[in-house]
Design an enzyme around this catalytic site. Structure first.
Site, PDB file in Angstrom:
ATOM      1  N   LEU A 177      47.335  47.393  51.075  1.00  0.00           N
ATOM      2  CA  LEU A 177      46.797  46.044  51.017  1.00  0.00           C
ATOM      3  C   LEU A 177      47.949  45.083  50.767  1.00  0.00           C
ATOM      4  CD1 LEU A 177      43.676  46.622  48.701  1.00  0.00           C
ATOM      5  CD2 LEU A 177      43.687  46.446  51.193  1.00  0.00           C
ATOM      6  N   ASP A 178      47.802  43.855  51.242  1.00  0.00           N
ATOM      7  CA  ASP A 178      48.812  42.842  50.971  1.00  0.00           C
ATOM      8  C   ASP A 178      48.953  42.639  49.458  1.00  0.00           C
ATOM      9  OD1 ASP A 178      49.034  42.454  53.710  1.00  0.00           O
ATOM     10  OD2 ASP A 178      47.562  40.820  53.718  1.00  0.00           O
ATOM     11  N   ARG A 179      50.085  42.126  49.053  1.00  0.00           N
ATOM     12  CA  ARG A 179      50.369  41.950  47.633  1.00  0.00           C
ATOM     13  C   ARG A 179      49.247  41.213  46.901  1.00  0.00           C
ATOM     14  NH1 ARG A 179      55.328  38.172  46.429  1.00  0.00           N
ATOM     15  NH2 ARG A 179      53.826  36.713  47.330  1.00  0.00           N
TER      16      ARG A 179
END
Length: 346
Positions: free
Chosen positions: A164-166
């Site tokens: 997942l993105d940050r």
């Protein structure tokens, strides 16, 4: 087809079909593999034939090897789509691996939703990077996983099969064994893993809508992704369903359920921006969003992976995990006048 030299290395595993910046681990002390095409392989694509036989490697990895010249047919570099002919001679020489470096085990807070001998499911918080990268060697989910479960050092990418993105929150699966990782990767490639996200987006959508638009690197900004013209980028399909309508900062807003059919980098964020509904708080894909301070104190994209379902790699029984969005997301939903009941999933 008879392989004349064994190539497969049980410690070499591909990533999921999701594009990442993570370097794949490829052992560099392997003898070349050679094979002659038999009647059963005539007419097959080269990449498809190789993926049928080299099952420990993903088709995406094999395609890259072909494109990089690590796979020869009759001594020639060819395309992954090359159709095989009887008695074609195939030679596979995996490219040398880049050094992995020493990953550091760190005591980081992890929210474990499920764990057994084969898999972990975690609820990732905002701000946590999944994997070390240049200039960011520690403080990532991978570092925390190595501290929590030191045996993961023997599994490629510490068992991480997707990311997942940050600043995206929610559920991620982690494999604790090579066998479990191989099986989860295959499910991701087959698109049988069920992933549902919640998003708050600017604009109004009633009912449902699907977006099928290729995604690739933005030619003007390599840090971003963008919708591409036909025959460019990679196929990407997202299905959206409106769960509730409200207003923030005097602008209409929609709570959306987002179902991934494919898993491309930044897919939901790019697809929503492409239809004029950027995610609230998104600092990268914000074209069409109102200017000004972050609404309801939400300083990140309002995107949360709320449901993850896959077949358990050992028992093959469906494993379903759910996680409610974190407080900042819930506060934004409340500020928009949307009932919190709309966040629940059956």
């Amino acid at each position: 087809m008879v392989w004349r030299t064994v190539l497969l290395d049980p410690h070499d595993l591909s990533a999921s079909d999701e594009p990442t910046d993570i370097e794949e681990e490829i052992t560099d002390d392997i003898s070349p593999l050679r094979a002659d095409v038999g009647p059963d392989q005539v007419g097959q694509r080269l990449d498809r034939c190789l993926s049928d036989w080299l099952t420990e490697h993903s088709r995406a990895r094999l395609q890259r090897w072909i494109e990089e010249g690590a796979v020869l047919v009759n001594g020639q570099v060819v395309r992954p789509s090359r159709l095989l002919r009887l008695n074609d001679k195939i030679e596979v020489c995996p490219p040398a691996a880049d050094p992995q470096g020493e990953w550091i085990a760190e005591a980081l807070p992890l929210t474990i939703c499920f764990e057994d001998d084969d898999v972990l499911v975690i609820d990732k918080p905002a701000g946590l990077v999944v994997h070390p990268a240049a200039g960011h060697p520690c403080g990532t989910l991978l570092n925390g996983l190595l501290f929590y479960c030191p045996a993961l050092r023997h599994v490629p990418r510490a068992g991480i099969v997707h990311r997942l993105d940050r600043d995206t929150t929610g559920l991620m699966a982690v494999a604790k064994t090579l066998q479990a990782q191989t099986e989860l990767v295959r499910q991701l490639q087959a698109r049988t893993v069920r992933r549902i996200y919640l998003a708050l987006a600017w604009g109004r959508l009633e009912g449902s809508r699907s977006v099928a638009a290729n995604i690739g690197r933005d030619p003007t900004d390599r840090q971003r992704m963008a919708v591409m013209a036909e025959h460019h980028g990679k196929t990407a399909v997202t299905h959206f369903e409106a769960l509730g309508l409200g207003n923030l900062s005097g602008r209409p807003i929609t709570l959306l359920e987002c179902r991934l059919e494919t898993g491309r980098t930044h897919q939901i964020r790019v697809h929503l921006q492409s239809i004029g509904m950027p995610i609230v708080g998104d600092q990268t894909y914000h074209q069409g969003a109102p200017r000004g301070p972050a609404p309801a104190g939400l300083s990140r994209q309002a995107l949360h992976a709320t449901l993850l379902e896959f077949d358990h790699p050992r028992s093959k029984v469906a494993l379903t995990q759910k996680a409610p969005p974190p407080p900042d997301f819930q506060a934004a939903v409340a500020a928009a006048g949307i009932s919190p009941d709309r966040l629940a999933h059956d």
